[in-house]
Enzyme design. Structure first.
Site, PDB file in Angstrom:
ATOM      1  N   ASP A 152     -14.279  28.551  35.594  1.00 41.68           N
ATOM      2  CA  ASP A 152     -14.923  29.691  34.956  1.00 41.68           C
ATOM      3  C   ASP A 152     -15.044  29.339  33.474  1.00 41.68           C
ATOM      4  O   ASP A 152     -14.058  29.345  32.750  1.00 41.68           O
ATOM      5  CB  ASP A 152     -14.058  30.953  35.156  1.00 41.68           C
ATOM      6  N   LYS A 180     -20.937  29.919  24.340  1.00 38.20           N
ATOM      7  CA  LYS A 180     -21.726  30.251  25.533  1.00 38.20           C
ATOM      8  C   LYS A 180     -22.971  31.067  25.170  1.00 38.20           C
ATOM      9  O   LYS A 180     -23.979  30.995  25.867  1.00 38.20           O
ATOM     10  CB  LYS A 180     -20.843  31.043  26.500  1.00 38.20           C
ATOM     11  N   GLU A 221     -21.194  34.265  38.397  1.00 39.19           N
ATOM     12  CA  GLU A 221     -19.858  34.835  38.223  1.00 39.19           C
ATOM     13  C   GLU A 221     -19.583  36.034  39.140  1.00 39.19           C
ATOM     14  O   GLU A 221     -18.555  36.068  39.806  1.00 39.19           O
ATOM     15  CB  GLU A 221     -19.640  35.180  36.746  1.00 39.19           C
ATOM     16  N   ASP A 266     -19.632  43.141  36.253  1.00 34.29           N
ATOM     17  CA  ASP A 266     -18.970  42.059  35.523  1.00 34.29           C
ATOM     18  C   ASP A 266     -19.297  42.153  34.041  1.00 34.29           C
ATOM     19  O   ASP A 266     -20.389  41.780  33.611  1.00 34.29           O
ATOM     20  CB  ASP A 266     -19.436  40.713  36.112  1.00 34.29           C
TER      21      ASP A 266
END
Lengths: 223, 606
Positions: B8, B69, B167, B189
């Site tokens: 992850d 990210k 994810e 999420d």
């Protein structure tokens, strides 16, 4: 699946998706239609549960996840088979897309189903387009705006009823088609009946798409 | 088959997991910590990653990269309005953001690769084997460029990325494995930088994604910024100092805001303390949960529209959802839970650790790929419509959003002019009508044999693979010859550039390992010096003078070695010091035990 030669061991493929001799997965032929791909006859009323079960079963057969440890050639076949399977399922799952696809298969013209207004609604729709333009140009908060909005709302409801009506006519045609296929007659009255169903279906699908587009446009404008 | 790990790669923290006895597990570090902060710092001795790099956020803000990210697969223009929040220097080359660290520029995939390498090393140390293959997760709403950038990061880190998975779907895999649920679930999420909602149907081991939606630029970071803005304004009013001129203090403000936000998930109010620059003292204030929530609600409400869109695309109503699963650190906020419950009409499921569930799911997917788990299968979708530019700057859609992947579409191209030898194709992703409102993915030129107009027939196949990444192939229908296509990405590294980065990464790997061992040795030496100094001060009088002198000698030798660059020498001097101080430590322990027993009755001790 049509008989063909295994890409790997060159023996005749007798199994459905795999060569029985070398157990390699075989590419779904370009000529395979979506009904055949999912193992269903060319019928327009399909049980969605059975369709889903078959889709899941074939996904377990073809999905690239299960070919990670295999050769590159097998991975490529699995990828393209899975893509075909997904398209086939997406097309057959939806009754309208399914009918459009069958029509294309039976009459050979894929992209020619033009959307056209039903003749009896032609005048009404021209008028509606004018109202729509008028509403877009108007002050939505004004009395005129409210009045136009109410008119459009009534029109939208009427068109939605019309759409439902068309869909029920379509379902009748779907049943007629399936019945005719089940008898499997090749007589000339049967052929005439077949052509009648396909023609009516084409017109209805075309009109329905047209109405559907207007309803969506209306809904978006007055939302 | 060699082991495949699940990773992850998060905005704030990253984790690596593996499968053992049919259950996914997180790989911990030596101290049992599961998360690696996604932070890379350029320290004096070279690049450092994770917990040690996090300490540099306030010490060395211009040379410490966090939230990288958010830059993956993007150009500078995409982040124009948040540039002021980042203390490090950002530029752009070839449509790709570059981050300046010292004398060098790094692309976001290179920085991400450093985090991946850290995770790789952690897994290798823990599992005692070499790790070369991984499944890496990305936000479901990541576009093609962002996915490709993630894959590039893996390559640069020396990892073969066998699959990029979403994810929320990874979380669903971990959840489904644990609960053996059937029915329709929604995975909400909300992480550090991104938001995703995915709706899945779980049936007989098949995890079919019905629809997904999200915002790749919405997360806990945005909540932290609201607090930063609040504190900076208050500090300016009260102390007449503008923190924004002091990058290190800005980081301190941000970190204090983040910590306060986390505390307010459990408490109703908390104390804020920020040391001010230029000896202006400190800024303190009380922050209540109500105050935080009144700020945060506008950000959290932005997650609801994607939820409604996903429901609509799945053809479902909120009441059709059997279970809502929460993923991501931001879902710990009570307000998030309230809003989610209000939308779906049922309390969300929050028994899984929202920080770990994605990595666990990635390990499950890794196990599926290696042939270990055979009863589970994930059928995911592409989050965005894919199309090409047509006449008049309009996008023509070829593969609609929420189409199950792998998905393909074929398009026939021909020429308009006699003897034309090429057709330019512009690939786009997005839901809008006009080209300019969608995301440009790539361009390529289709080679066509010179023939009269309309005669050539080139069939182009657009295939989105199971990673959600586009592959393009073309075939001349007249000759059945396929042609290779060189796609030029709009926001990505070219193949050549990636190759160069992989090379560099291997070239520097040996140096990096040396540098890292040196850093670790120095840290360990520092802590040993500190504790030994303390022991000497407290218990030096309990040992012979010669012994104390010997310890002081060993201490000074270690100090000298620590300033050098030979980690072996440091370790050797450490061993000597430990040996010299062994007796002192024993004496000290004895003494403290004795003193601890004073005044206690024998019956209390036995």
């Amino acid at each position: 699946m049509a008989r063909s030669m295994c890409w790997h061991c060159q023996s005749e493929v007798t199994g459905e998706y795999f060569c029985e001799r070398c157990v390699k997965v075989q590419p779904v032929s370009k000529e395979t239609d979506y009904f055949t791909c999912l193992g269903f006859p060319r019928r327009l009323t399909l049980d969605p549960k059975k369709l889903e079960a078959k889709f899941y079963e074939l996904s377990r057969t073809f999905h690239p996840d299960f070919y990670q440890t295999k050769s590159t050639a097998e991975q490529t076949i699995s990828l393209s088979n899975a893509a075909v399977l997904n398209t086939a399922y997406r097309t057959l799952r939806d009754p309208i897309q399914r009918a459009e696809y069958l029509l294309a298969l039976e009459t050979g013209s894929v992209k020619d189903i033009r959307t056209s207004p039903p003749a009896d609604l032609f005048e009404e729709i021209l008028e509606l387009q004018d109202t729509l333009e008028e509403y877009r140009a108007s002050d939505h908060g004004s009395d005129q705006g409210h009045r136009l909005r109410a008119v459009l709302q009534t029109e939208q409801e009427a068109l939605e009823r019309r759409k439902v009506e068309m869909e029920s006519q379509l379902r009748q045609l779907f049943a007629d088609w399936d019945k005719l296929q089940d008898t499997g007659e090749a007589t000339s009255p049967a052929k005439a009946e077949r052509n009648r169903i396909l023609k009516q279906m084409r017109d209805l699908l075309s009109h329905r798409t047209y109405i559907n587009n207007i309803v969506n446009d209306l809904a978006a404008t007055i939302a | 088959m060699a082991r495949i790990v699940g990773i992850d790669l998060g905005t704030t923290n990253s984790l690596v997991a593996y499968m053992k006895d049919g259950q996914p597990r997180i790989v911990p570090d030596r101290n049992g910590r599961t998360m690696v902060p996604s932070v890379v710092a350029l320290a004096d001795n070279g690049l450092i990653v994770g917990n040690s790099a996090k300490e540099h956020l306030t010490r060395n803000p211009e040379r410490t990269v966090y939230s990288v990210k958010r830059f993956m697969g993007k150009g500078l223009a995409d982040i124009q309005n948040e540039l002021t929040y980042f203390p490090y220097q950002l530029t752009e080359t070839g449509g790709v953001i570059r981050i300046r660290l010292g004398q060098k520029n790094y692309s976001p995939p290179q920085i991400s690769a450093m985090i991946l390498k850290e995770l790789k090393l952690r897994a290798e140390t823990y599992l005692g084997e070499s790790i070369t293959k991984a499944v890496i997760t990305v936000p479901a709403y990541f576009n093609d460029s962002q996915r490709q950038a993630t894959k590039d990061a893996g390559l640069i880190a020396g990892l073969e990325v066998l699959r990029i998975i979403n994810e929320p779907t990874a979380a669903a895999l971990a959840y489904g494995l644990q609960k053996n649920t059937q029915g329709t679930i929604a995975v909400y999420d909300f992480g550090g930088g991104t938001f995703d909602i995915s709706i899945l149907k779980l049936k007989d081991g098949i995890f079919e994604v019905l629809a997904t939606n999200g915002d790749t630029h919405l997360g806990g970071d945005d909540l932290d910024r609201l607090l930063v803005d609040l504190f900076v304004a208050e500090i300016r009013d009260r102390h007449e100092i503008d923190n924004r001129h002091y990058p290190d203090h800005m980081q301190a403000v941000r970190l204090e805001g983040e910590r306060a936000k986390i505390r307010l998930s459990d408490e109703l109010k908390t104390e804020i303390t920020i040391e001010l620059p230029e000896d202006k003292g400190r800024f303190t204030r009380e922050l209540t949960r109500d105050q935080l929530e009144s700020l945060a609600i506008s950000v959290i409400e932005r997650t609801l529209t994607p939820c409604r869109m996903a429901l609509k695309d799945a053809g479902l109503n909120p009441k059709d959802i059997d279970e809502v699963v929460l993923v991501g650190g931001s879902t710990r906020m009570p307000l998030v839970r309230q809003l989610v419950e209000a939308l779906f009409g049922k309390p969300p499921h929050c028994h899984l650790n929202p920080d770990e569930v994605v990595a666990l799911g990635a390990a499950v997917q890794a196990d599926i790929l290696s042939g270990g788990t055979t009863d589970m299968l994930l059928l995911d979708v592409t989050p965005l419509s894919l199309g090409i530019e047509t006449m008049g700057g309009v996008m023509s859609s070829l593969i609609r959003r929420n189409t199950t992947i792998p998905a393909s579409a074929k398009e026939m191209f021909t020429t308009y002019v006699d003897g034309q030898t090429g057709v330019d194709i512009h690939i786009l992703q997005g839901e809008r009508e006009l080209v300019k409102d969608n995301r440009s993915l790539a361009r390529f030129r289709l080679k066509v044999p010179p023939l009269p107009a309309g005669v050539p027939r080139i069939e182009v196949t657009f295939l989105i693979d199971a990673n959600g990444i586009l592959n393009v192939t073309a075939t001349d229908m007249r000759t059945s010859q396929s042609q290779s296509i060189e796609v030029k990405p709009s926001y990505g590294l070219s193949d050549m550039e990636v190759e160069k980065m992989i090379e560099d990464s291997f070239k520097f790997a040996a140096e990096d390992i040396g540098a890292r061992k040196l850093i670790e040795a120095r840290l360990d030496a520092e802590s040993l010096i500190k504790t030994t100094d303390k022991s000497l001060a407290e218990a030096g009088h309990l040992v012979a003078r010669e012994e104390a002198d010997a310890i002081r000698m060993a201490l000074s030798q270690l100090s000298t070695a620590k300033d050098g660059t030979d980690f072996r020498a440091i370790r050797a001097r450490m061993a000597e010091l430990e040996q010299a101080a062994k007796h002192l430590n024993a004496v000290m322990l004895d003494d403290s035990l004795k003193r601890g027993l004073q005044g206690k009755k024998v019956s209390d001790v036995s």
